[in-house]
Design an enzyme around this catalytic site. Sequence first.
Site, mmCIF file in Angstrom:
data_model
loop_
_atom_site.group_PDB
_atom_site.id
_atom_site.type_symbol
_atom_site.label_atom_id
_atom_site.label_comp_id
_atom_site.label_asym_id
_atom_site.label_seq_id
_atom_site.Cartn_x
_atom_site.Cartn_y
_atom_site.Cartn_z
ATOM 1 C CD GLU A 49 -3.080 1.150 2.029
ATOM 2 O OE1 GLU A 49 -3.938 2.029 1.893
ATOM 3 O OE2 GLU A 49 -3.238 0.146 2.742
ATOM 4 C CB CYS A 240 -7.330 2.868 3.583
ATOM 5 S SG CYS A 240 -7.746 2.003 5.112
ATOM 6 C CG ASN A 374 -9.320 -2.617 2.381
ATOM 7 O OD1 ASN A 374 -8.585 -3.595 2.475
ATOM 8 N ND2 ASN A 374 -9.214 -1.574 3.180
ATOM 9 C CD GLU A 375 -9.391 -2.703 7.075
ATOM 10 O OE1 GLU A 375 -9.699 -1.560 7.485
ATOM 11 O OE2 GLU A 375 -8.405 -3.337 7.490
#
Length: 651
Positions: A49, A240, A374-375
């Site tokens: 990332e 993120c 992702n989350e």
Amino acid sequence: MTKSMKKAIALCLFSMGVVGLMAQSNEFKIDVQKTGAPIQSTMYGIFFEDINYGADGGLYAELVKNRSFEFENPFGGWTPFGNVSVQTQKPCFDRNPHYVRLSYEKELTGTGLDNEGFNGIGIREGEKYDFSLYARTRSGDAPVKLRINLVDSRNDLYEQKEIEVSGKEWKKYTVVLTPGATEARSRLRITMVTKGIVDLEHISLFPQKTFNNRPNGMRADLAQALKELKPGVFRFPGGCIVEGTNKATRYQWKNTVGPVENRPININRWNYTFSHKKFPDYYQSCGLGFFEYFLLSEDIGAEPLPVLNCGLSCQYENQDPNENCPVDKLQPYIDDALDLIEFANGSATSEWGKIRADMGHPAPFNLKLIAIGNEQWGPLYPERLELFVKAIRAKYPEIKIIGSSGPQSEGEDFDYLWPEMRRLKVDLVDEHFYRSPEWFLNGAKRYDSYDRQGPKVFAGEYACHSVNRENSFLTALCEAAFMTGFERNADVVCLCTYAPLFAHVDAWQWRPDLIWFDNLSLVKTPNYYVQQLYGHNAGTNVVPLTMQGEPVTGQLDLYATAAVDKHSDELIIKVANTGIRNKRIKLNLNGLSAGKHKGTLTLLHSSDLEAKNTLCNPSTVVPLVSDIEVEAPQGEVNLRPLSFSVYRIKL
């Protein structure tokens, strides 16, 4: 960790060890003849990332910050002097329309620009650097001569070349710089030598020596450190980062392919997410884009695993429903996923396969895995993911789809999403763990009771967080213990990636991180060596390893797993001893012929739980390899306290 905390942990481990020694037999039973679940080649991988200046200023080898003047402050990273202005009329690149105009009439102060790089520009003596820019003069003007300098931290010039710009049309100009000094914090200076007006755009300084000598390539030492992990999978471009804070700042892979000069930049969410670690000029140039990610995956021998936005902005950062794509308007996002698969795997005559071929890679990248989201959590996520799953299954049934269990490793959101992932029949579920040392030790048995018939697990982000969240031997040892549960349950866990990967020592927002670096060097943390030991010693199949009939998940402060490598014909035993006592362990090796078997022991050990590797002392905690002989079928090994041991024994 304070001395009192360290003493408390040591006393706790000591008492646990004493009780364990009194209550249990110290024998490992390993049955080589009972070959168990295959260990996937993707099992131990890496996750990238762009945080902590991981891409621009890190892995991506470009040395100029804001090379196209597209930051919100167009002079971010630059110090202009003299008559310098930002222009947008008749630009060289339509998606990067800003450029600078320099005017010089022999003023005493001169006219030009300084670029600071990323906390300075790292330059090595004797290496070659490609300087380039796009430039034009005003119609009818005489040619304009530019001086290109490297300036050291003492403000002295130590390299100089000149370029002559002529003509009213944009053209690319290049020159090779061959500095005679090594400087960690250089600046790049461009100065007008002759009178006139000149426009400059996409100013770049690139080392010729990149990883695998690729143009627009990766910083050689950082990429080599990735390759030396022997990763099975490479997850990118982030977590993120993919979500973005809003729709405008989400990662859009189509903006990152094609000519590098015309890729629009994106503000990096780590620019502003942490108020105490704010970096106002942290942007993504997208020079490291999806084509480069696929190339890097190929170069380091890892399966590519791209992560795409599912139509939701980061739920931590943005609660505005208008910043989420409505379900009935999701088709462009789904098309992005389908087009990415074509970009990676399509023929050179297909629409997106042709773009890949034109960029220099006619052969497919052989993409097998894709992650959507992702989350995210709650009903917003599965109702969007379902449409992606249907579309990808219909067109590319061979592609394995990865869904998410949310940001936590347990709890309400986790318990809601796992049944939803089963309902949607995703192939793998992404789980994330940023937890304490105690949690990691207890988590070694996490997957022993998982459903064997459901989706497989991708441990997509994990790192042990101590109180100060530094990369210490304590966190590395706890991760080594935790990962024995991955391997022992290889029928459930198919791949895992530590996170984050990189951090610049002068520009980080988050720790711990696997590899730390400055402008010229890097340091591999103890955590790096744990990941490397797993990656290099994965084996091909699990075999049973038990103590008193149970998996070794903390008895005597030990955590262990065993596998065979059918390629090398070896037994591989991994043992983390988290206690402060030596352990003499009997080995009952069923299936090995009687006699002495040669092998190796790789030991990662420290008597100091707080031990760290630093740029000044990079070898405080490193693996040590020694030759051994083990007696079969009954043998014995000595496990040092506070150690992670990997035995490779010839069958």
